[in-house]
Scaffold this active site. Sequence first.
Site, mmCIF file in Angstrom:
data_model
loop_
_atom_site.group_PDB
_atom_site.id
_atom_site.type_symbol
_atom_site.label_atom_id
_atom_site.label_comp_id
_atom_site.label_asym_id
_atom_site.label_seq_id
_atom_site.Cartn_x
_atom_site.Cartn_y
_atom_site.Cartn_z
ATOM 1 C CB CYS A 125 10.939 10.423 -10.720
ATOM 2 S SG CYS A 125 9.564 10.880 -11.785
ATOM 3 C CB CYS A 167 9.764 13.967 -11.160
ATOM 4 S SG CYS A 167 8.731 12.522 -11.231
ATOM 5 C CG ASP A 168 13.538 14.785 -9.556
ATOM 6 O OD1 ASP A 168 12.601 15.550 -9.268
ATOM 7 O OD2 ASP A 168 13.843 13.803 -8.848
HETATM 8 P P1 FAD Z 1 1.836 7.819 -3.475
HETATM 9 O O1 FAD Z 1 2.413 9.169 -3.597
HETATM 10 O O2 FAD Z 1 2.646 6.655 -3.936
HETATM 11 O O3 FAD Z 1 1.418 7.650 -1.951
HETATM 12 C C1 FAD Z 1 0.777 6.537 -1.457
HETATM 13 C C2 FAD Z 1 1.038 6.509 0.029
HETATM 14 O O4 FAD Z 1 -0.005 5.827 0.705
HETATM 15 C C3 FAD Z 1 2.279 5.688 0.430
HETATM 16 O O5 FAD Z 1 3.480 6.322 0.165
HETATM 17 C C4 FAD Z 1 2.018 5.487 1.906
HETATM 18 O O6 FAD Z 1 2.369 6.649 2.635
HETATM 19 C C5 FAD Z 1 0.483 5.316 1.923
HETATM 20 N N1 FAD Z 1 0.149 3.877 2.029
HETATM 21 C C6 FAD Z 1 0.682 2.842 1.316
HETATM 22 N N2 FAD Z 1 0.157 1.665 1.734
HETATM 23 C C7 FAD Z 1 -0.726 1.978 2.713
HETATM 24 C C8 FAD Z 1 -1.584 1.188 3.538
HETATM 25 N N3 FAD Z 1 -1.618 -0.161 3.427
HETATM 26 N N4 FAD Z 1 -2.355 1.820 4.464
HETATM 27 C C9 FAD Z 1 -2.331 3.186 4.581
HETATM 28 N N5 FAD Z 1 -1.522 3.967 3.831
HETATM 29 C C10 FAD Z 1 -0.741 3.377 2.914
HETATM 30 N N6 FAD Z 1 5.342 13.427 -9.913
HETATM 31 C C11 FAD Z 1 5.114 14.645 -10.437
HETATM 32 O O7 FAD Z 1 4.035 14.861 -11.014
HETATM 33 N N7 FAD Z 1 6.025 15.659 -10.317
HETATM 34 C C12 FAD Z 1 7.214 15.496 -9.672
HETATM 35 O O8 FAD Z 1 8.036 16.424 -9.611
HETATM 36 C C13 FAD Z 1 7.476 14.219 -9.098
HETATM 37 N N8 FAD Z 1 8.656 13.989 -8.440
HETATM 38 C C14 FAD Z 1 8.898 12.762 -7.912
HETATM 39 C C15 FAD Z 1 10.111 12.547 -7.275
HETATM 40 C C16 FAD Z 1 10.395 11.308 -6.736
HETATM 41 C C17 FAD Z 1 11.718 11.102 -6.024
HETATM 42 C C18 FAD Z 1 9.444 10.236 -6.846
HETATM 43 C C19 FAD Z 1 9.745 8.878 -6.239
HETATM 44 C C20 FAD Z 1 8.248 10.448 -7.501
HETATM 45 C C21 FAD Z 1 7.964 11.710 -8.057
HETATM 46 N N9 FAD Z 1 6.773 11.955 -8.747
HETATM 47 C C22 FAD Z 1 6.506 13.194 -9.253
HETATM 48 C C23 FAD Z 1 5.771 10.904 -8.936
HETATM 49 C C24 FAD Z 1 4.646 11.132 -7.914
HETATM 50 O O9 FAD Z 1 5.218 11.256 -6.642
HETATM 51 C C25 FAD Z 1 3.664 9.975 -7.930
HETATM 52 O O10 FAD Z 1 3.182 9.760 -9.250
HETATM 53 C C26 FAD Z 1 2.480 10.272 -7.024
HETATM 54 O O11 FAD Z 1 2.925 10.615 -5.729
HETATM 55 C C27 FAD Z 1 1.556 9.071 -6.938
HETATM 56 O O12 FAD Z 1 0.545 9.397 -6.058
HETATM 57 P P2 FAD Z 1 -0.383 8.330 -5.365
HETATM 58 O O13 FAD Z 1 -1.492 9.121 -4.777
HETATM 59 O O14 FAD Z 1 -0.716 7.240 -6.288
HETATM 60 O O15 FAD Z 1 0.421 7.668 -4.186
#
Ligand code: FAD
Length: 320
Positions: free
Chosen positions: A143, A146-147
Amino acid sequence: MSEIHNVVIIGSGPAAHTAAIYAARANLEPVLYEGFMAGGIAAGGQLTTTTEVENFPGFPDGISGPELMDKMRAQSTRFGTKIITETIAKVDFSQRPFKLWPEYKLDKDPVLAHSIIISTGATAKTLDIPGKDTYWQRGISACAVCDGALPIFRDTPLVVIGGGDSAAEEATYLTKYGSRVYVVHRRDELRASAIMAKRLVEHPKVEMVWNSVIQEVSGDDKQLRSVTVQNVKDGSSKTLEAGGLFFAIGHKPNTDPFVGQIDLDEDGYIKTVPGTTRTNIEGVFAAGDVQDKTYRQAVTAAGSGCMAALEAERWLSEEE
Ligand code: FAD
Ligand code: NAP
């Protein structure tokens, strides 16, 4: 018959926990399935795979990704969210109440819910390259937005792998920080849209490395220092000095359990009505990266989790 929950939230990232905080404070007694290594990621979602988060408002000195997610989880439970550490593996949205089955309980009675918020996120694709595990988050990231601004990426050559819009956008963004940005693409033509491709290839700090794949990465144990690429046409290899490597080869939305149950787009993301978190199934809402391939940030995921809870609350009160 089993209890019918007002709202079941599936997922555990910023979208899920923000939805849970709002739903719990609205006395909806939400139940949140946080997953057990769902999609290969720990409960807490993508931020559990990173170190510092510097762009989430409220933390002027930054906060570690896992700590931020621990705080969100604590805030969900503080208002009474019931959190269950299981992965939802199967759903039936064909009639109400909606039915859900956790993994390993497929032969048991389903969990029942009047409304559902899907916030299962997405997983950034990476490649198994020799050295990747050693330098993950020590120069390797999935990302750039992000980083990219971290000090380790300043004034050093950086490498982006991919040829789509994400690669174009992330590489262009990284030109603000790196001394030079190599874009390694496996073909000699970009998949990115014409305007973004033009902006990329014409940027004075960008050097395209066409028809090439990453062979290995190495460093000094503390940080990535070089990336070896191989030309797929003639087999030749070269080593690029680089302090950073960013994967931009796409994301996989975590929507396997919902295939055939809800409208997905051609890339597998849940389709929502623009400006809302409503899906094609009344009473089922989607928030966060599982329905967003544009912004993919913690704060936008949290914002849409708030919207989903408010929309679910309104929908439930209209259904009564
Ligand atoms: P996610 O964070 O994708 O989490 C969803 C979670 O739900 C899954 O990981 C799993 O644990 C759970 N899940 C999945 N399927 C199921 C199921 N069937 N049943 C139950 N549970 C389930 N964004 C920023 O704003 N700042 C940053 O500094 C930043 N750094 C990042 C660094 C990295 C390495 C990455 C990969 C991403 C980064 N991001 C950052 C992006 C950010 O992490 C995402 O945009 C954000 O986390 C998305 O949130 P979300 O709630 O959609 O779900
Ligand atoms: P994408 O369009 O699927 O592109 C992925 C890129 O990674 C492709 O160039 C692909 O190569 C390459 N790739 C895939 N697997 C690889 C592997 N194993 N080894 C080496 N290279 C590999 O993904 P994306 O760029 O993340 O875009 C996803 C969607 O979001 C698209 O619809 C895009 O338009 C959209 N998006 C839009 C914007 C914007 O408009 N601002 C920004 C970002 C994303 P090939 O080309 O050879 O297949």
